[in-house]
Design a protein around this motif. Structure first.
Motif, mmCIF file in Angstrom:
data_model
loop_
_atom_site.group_PDB
_atom_site.id
_atom_site.type_symbol
_atom_site.label_atom_id
_atom_site.label_comp_id
_atom_site.label_asym_id
_atom_site.label_seq_id
_atom_site.Cartn_x
_atom_site.Cartn_y
_atom_site.Cartn_z
ATOM 1 N N PHE A 62 0.802 -1.217 0.000
ATOM 2 C CA PHE A 62 0.000 0.000 0.000
ATOM 3 C C PHE A 62 0.842 1.278 0.000
ATOM 4 N N PHE A 63 1.843 1.365 0.860
ATOM 5 C CA PHE A 63 2.622 2.600 0.969
ATOM 6 C C PHE A 63 4.018 2.488 0.357
ATOM 7 N N LEU A 64 4.328 1.374 -0.290
ATOM 8 C CA LEU A 64 5.656 1.219 -0.884
ATOM 9 C C LEU A 64 5.724 1.961 -2.220
ATOM 10 N N THR A 65 6.768 2.745 -2.379
ATOM 11 C CA THR A 65 6.936 3.514 -3.618
ATOM 12 C C THR A 65 8.239 3.185 -4.339
ATOM 13 N N ARG A 66 9.255 2.772 -3.578
ATOM 14 C CA ARG A 66 10.552 2.469 -4.207
ATOM 15 C C ARG A 66 10.587 1.021 -4.685
#
Length: 303
Positions: A74-78
């Protein structure tokens, strides 16, 4: 103006997805992604490719596994973080899937799935900052937690796989083929999740609905937990429910059959036609003998 319209469309899509997920989980049949008697019959002469397809189908129909992965992503961007956590989860569930199946280590699958539902609740609680807000502590190391939860998810997959008549011939390759299928299904699911999340993060609605989405994720995990505990009660204490033991068990078996992941597979068993001795003869009327069988954890009984 265009950005505002696009944002509203994304909001509408995400709300619809959340409603679909919740209503799907509200159906008792939604959590019946196990191996039915029909699956067991069709896998008797199956090759390794069939096990791969079964693994992929089982993963894509496993609401609990998918919800947990959604929470992790959900909050992972890298990209490096995504690879790290998915690798930890994959190693974890591969270990228990392979070795538990190989050595015949099993447990009541309702209880295992109940623990898996708790992992969904855990990740939603973590995403909501629950450790900092309510427990005044840092979140446990996510890499190790994802690995540990991967072990639990893999054991759940193993309990389902062991419902099949695996036999001894080529057992290792059958298990590995199923595991490969699980990874294929996982890649497909993750690709869809990451695409949706990447598009959604670019809109203003992501920040507004991220909290609500994780609350919904926790509620979904809690609902799955209650359903699995309900199923466990049915198998362990069937006499405590209105239906008698046999009818109650068959009701759940029928629901599981309807949701069987292999229900669309071509049949592999051939029924023998009438022999030459019986062609042209009228079938004799005979009183049918009651079929004697047994359910998990029960004594043999006739119908």
């Amino acid at each position: 103006m265009i950005t505002s319209i696009t944002s509203k469309k994304i909001e509408g899509i995400m709300l619809k997805l959340l409603i679909i997920i919740i209503t799907s989980l509200a159906s008792v049949a939604a959590w019946a992604h196990g191996m039915s008697a029909e699956d067991q019959a069709r896998i008797l002469n199956a090759g390794y490719l069939e096990y791969i397809r079964l693994g992929a189908t089982h993963m894509l129909s496993g609401y609990d596994h998918l919800l947990f992965l959604f929470g992790v992503m959900f909050f992972l961007t890298r990209f490096s973080e995504i690879i790290k956590f998915i690798t930890a989860f994959t190693i974890g569930h591969s270990i228990t899937l392979v070795f538990a199946t190989l050595f015949g280590i099993t447990a009541n699958y309702y209880l295992i799935d109940a623990v898996i539902a708790l992992t969904v609740c855990y990740k939603a609680f973590d995403n909501l900052g629950g450790f900092q807000k309510h427990l005044q502590m840092k979140s446990p190391n996510l890499t190790w937690m994802v690995f540990a939860f991967g072990l639990i998810h893999g054991f759940g997959l193993s309990t389902r796989l062991q419902q099949l008549p695996l036999g001894d011939d080529g057992l290792v390759f059958k298990i590995l083929s199923f595991n490969v299928g699980v990874e294929v299904g996982q890649i497909v699911a993750l690709s869809i999740m990451l695409t949706v999340l990447m598009v959604w993060r670019k809109t203003a609605s992501f920040e507004r609905f991220s909290k609500a989405s994780n609350v919904a994720l926790m509620l979904a995990g809690g609902l799955l937990l209650l359903m699995q505990l309900h199923g466990f009660q049915h198998t362990q204490y069937p006499d405590d429910f209105p239906l008698n033991r046999d009818d109650h068990q068959h009701t759940h078996e029928d629901m599981a059959d309807k949701r069987a992941p292999l229900s669309s597979y071509p049949r592999r068993l051939e029924l023998r036609g009438p022999s030459a001795d019986t062609v042209g003869e009228e079938p004799a009327e005979q009183a049918s003998e009651p079929e004697v069988h047994r359910h998990e954890g029960s004594e043999p009984h006739p119908h």
